[in-house]
Design a protein around this motif. Structure first.
Motif, short mmCIF file in Angstrom:
data_model
loop_
_atom_site.label_atom_id
_atom_site.label_comp_id
_atom_site.label_asym_id
_atom_site.label_seq_id
_atom_site.Cartn_x
_atom_site.Cartn_y
_atom_site.Cartn_z
N VAL A 96 5.62 4.88 2.65
CA VAL A 96 5.17 3.85 3.58
C VAL A 96 6.00 3.88 4.86
O VAL A 96 5.47 3.73 5.97
CB VAL A 96 5.25 2.45 2.91
N VAL A 99 4.74 6.68 6.91
CA VAL A 99 3.44 6.33 7.48
C VAL A 99 3.60 5.38 8.66
O VAL A 99 2.97 5.56 9.72
CB VAL A 99 2.54 5.69 6.40
N GLN A 100 4.46 4.38 8.52
CA GLN A 100 4.64 3.41 9.59
C GLN A 100 5.26 4.04 10.83
O GLN A 100 4.87 3.75 11.96
CB GLN A 100 5.51 2.25 9.09
N LEU A 103 2.55 6.11 12.44
CA LEU A 103 1.58 5.23 13.09
C LEU A 103 2.15 4.63 14.36
O LEU A 103 1.45 4.54 15.39
CB LEU A 103 1.17 4.12 12.12
N SER A 115 -7.19 1.77 15.87
CA SER A 115 -5.99 2.50 15.45
C SER A 115 -6.27 3.94 15.05
O SER A 115 -6.87 4.70 15.81
CB SER A 115 -5.33 1.73 14.31
N GLU A 262 -0.79 -0.46 6.94
CA GLU A 262 -1.34 0.40 7.99
C GLU A 262 -2.26 -0.36 8.94
O GLU A 262 -2.64 0.17 9.99
CB GLU A 262 -2.10 1.57 7.36
N SER A 263 -2.62 -1.59 8.59
CA SER A 263 -3.56 -2.36 9.43
C SER A 263 -2.87 -3.04 10.60
O SER A 263 -3.52 -3.68 11.42
CB SER A 263 -4.28 -3.41 8.58
N CYS A 282 6.56 -1.58 13.41
CA CYS A 282 6.53 -0.43 12.50
C CYS A 282 7.92 0.03 12.10
O CYS A 282 8.18 0.35 10.94
CB CYS A 282 5.77 0.74 13.15
N SER A 424 -6.37 6.64 3.88
CA SER A 424 -5.98 6.12 5.20
C SER A 424 -4.59 6.61 5.58
O SER A 424 -4.35 7.01 6.73
CB SER A 424 -6.02 4.58 5.18
N TRP A 425 -3.66 6.57 4.63
CA TRP A 425 -2.30 7.04 4.92
C TRP A 425 -2.30 8.52 5.27
O TRP A 425 -1.59 8.95 6.18
CB TRP A 425 -1.39 6.79 3.71
N VAL A 428 -3.37 8.86 8.85
CA VAL A 428 -2.30 8.48 9.77
C VAL A 428 -1.30 9.63 9.93
O VAL A 428 -0.91 10.00 11.04
CB VAL A 428 -1.57 7.22 9.28
#
Length: 551
Positions: A96, A99-100, A103, A115, A262-263, A282, A424-425, A428
């Protein structure tokens, strides 16, 4: 219908993004960008920018703390043991963080509503943007009834009233918030996020007090349950292999727990100064993950043994929550009800967030003529009400819990949602990997990005590989002897062929191609970003320290 704040703020103007995203102001977008040049202008006309820095910062935390942590953690402890569950959540927590960061870097350069869906169109392939867009619509259609089903489970702890009552109440409440001005949603999430923060800190401190024998009449527990029944639980197989499979089996639960982080960038174009606000939120995710998740998993593993029969309570109520079990064992009668009430608000908050994310993606798809034009209709205050009504129809899936065990339905939806979250991840991370490769191919220094960390050059490919492996192995128990289940197989893997089918169908229909790295308009994006960043105000030291956890 344009919000006056749009005209007054240089940070939300339509020319603050590359030509591939902006309105028809400089040059036509390449044909393979699928008319996405029309999106930002229409959004500026129809949607309102009501989210502030404090909203976006707290929404990030609201997305990181959901019902998966409270309802799913007991099952993870039972499946893998305290150390197995801790390692499982820590692994996904690191993913995570990767991912953040990925993103945040891409969003700081391309701060658009939608996004990573719209990022995929320009950085990878327009067909991927179409496929992921509908994957998000599909995923959020399931996420909302998942949270409402969880609410039904929680209310069963208190009362025997028919669950249909609670389903209708929370469907109505969710629709009201969805149809309201975006600023109202921001305020609702702001206060619910504060409530979640106070609650999780309270649970961690309470758990420490109970574990150390601070409650009168209870003895010190320490790491007793790590010794007996032990730190690991064997799953399917025996020995080291069985312990590894147990650790791997909690991955889907952990992914669902983190679903929603992720939203945070979905409403980037509806946020003031998004090039600063979104990355700020993030980059703090690592501290949040370490504080709220890892400590919570550690404490629960110390309080409740993995072989506690209450973790397998067939009644399907919140009585099997490890937090409730620990508080009840310590004789704290009022705590279980407080826990139950807070988790109910957490579930409703998560459903609101899923509705916001889903409606914005569906609205964006309609703008690009990838969904019926009726979804473009908005209220005078900027809410896409047809999109909200569409998602409202799927909320009634939560009535499935009336004909079967509510918890059984909850776990079906968990598996379906976890698969979509992983996809989704992966998107990204793929977007960010393509951005880095394109920068290098075009001879552009990565230091020119509005926000960049050297760490992401290594974390992104590593996390991308792990996410793909988890995606294809999350349902591995169904392939072992005696564990085949058609429903488990479908819920674990249905999303994969759906996304592939959507990708191939749009690719064939529109004859799109993978964007050449040398043709991605990065130079223009970098030039626009230079003059479109508002410097942060200098805050006192105490406020900066508090801002590590929330903004």
């Amino acid at each position: 219908m344009t919000d006056p704040s749009v005209a007054d703020s240089k940070h939300v103007r339509s020319d603050a993004v590359p030509a591939a995203f902006a309105g028809p102001d400089t040059r036509p977008a390449p044909s393979n960008l699928d008319e996405s040049d029309f999106v930002t202008v229409r959004e500026d006309q129809d949607l309102r920018r009501g989210l502030h820095q404090r909203h976006i910062g707290l929404i990030a935390i609201a997305g990181a703390i959901g019902t998966g942590l409270f309802l799913g953690l007991g099952g993870s402890i039972q499946t893998a043991g305290p150390l197995g569950a801790l390692l499982g959540y820590a692994t996904v927590g690191l993913i995570v963080c990767a991912v953040q960061f990925a993103l945040g870097e891409v969003t700081a350069l391309l701060p658009v509503t939608g996004s990573f869906v719209r990022h995929a169109e320009v950085l990878v392939d327009p067909a991927l943007g179409f496929a992921i867009g509908y994957n998000l619509v599909y995923g959020n259609c399931l996420s909302i009834p998942t949270e409402i089903t969880a609410i039904c489970v929680l209310f069963q702890y208190w009362t025997d009233l028919n669950s249909s009552l609670w389903i209708m109440v929370f469907i109505v409440l969710t629709v009201i918030v969805g149809l309201s001005f975006i600023g109202i949603y921001g305020e609702v999430e702001f206060w619910f996020a504060l409530l979640k923060i106070v609650f999780i800190i309270f649970l961690i401190l309470l758990g420490l007090v109970i574990d150390l024998g601070g409650v009168p009449g209870t003895s010190r527990i320490g790491f007793r349950y790590w010794n007996n029944p032990g730190p690991f639980v064997e799953y399917i197989a025996s020995g080291s292999w069985g312990r590894f499979l147990a650790y791997w089996a909690v991955m889907s639960n952990a992914v669902f727990s983190f679903a929603g982080v992720e939203s945070i960038a979905m409403a980037a174009a509806e946020t003031r100064n998004p090039r600063v606000a979104v990355p700020n939120a993030c980059k703090r995710v690592f501290v949040r993950v370490a504080t709220f998740y890892i400590l919570a998993v550690l404490i629960v593993g110390m309080l409740v043994p993995s072989d506690d029969p209450r973790l397998d309570d067939e009644s399907g109520t919140a009585a099997q929550s490890p937090f409730v079990i620990a508080a009840s064992a310590a004789g704290l009668r009022g705590v279980p009800s407080v826990v139950n009430g807070i988790v109910i608000t957490s579930a409703w908050s998560s459903s609101n967030q899923a509705l916001l994310s889903g409606t914005r993606v569906l609205y964006g798809l309609a703008l690009k003529k990838q969904a019926p034009a009726i979804f473009l209709r908005t209220t005078p205050w900027g809410a896409p009400y047809v999109c909200v009504l569409f998602f409202s129809a799927f909320m009634f899936l939560s009535f499935m819990s009336l004909s079967d065990g509510a918890l059984t339905v909850f776990w079906w939806l968990v598996d379906l949602t976890a698969c979509g979250v992983l996809i989704s991840w992966i998107t990204v991370l793929l977007n960010h990997w393509r951005l880095i490769r394109a920068m290098k191919k075009q001879g552009l220094s990565l230091s020119r990005l509005p926000w960049h960390s050297k760490f992401t050059e290594y974390s992104t490919p590593a996390a991308l590989v792990i996410c793909v492996v988890i995606l294809f192995t999350a349902g591995f128990p169904v392939f072992t002897t005696g564990n085949w289940s058609a429903s488990s197989f479908v819920s674990s893997y249905l999303d994969i062929p759906l996304v592939i089918t959507a990708y191939v169908a749009w690719k064939v229909y529109k004859r799109t191609s993978i964007v050449d790295l040398s043709e991605i308009p990065l130079e223009e994006a970098l030039e626009r970003a230079v003059g479109d960043v508002e410097l942060e105000k200098e805050h006192p030291l105490w406020r900066r320290l508090v801002g590590i956890l929330w903004d």
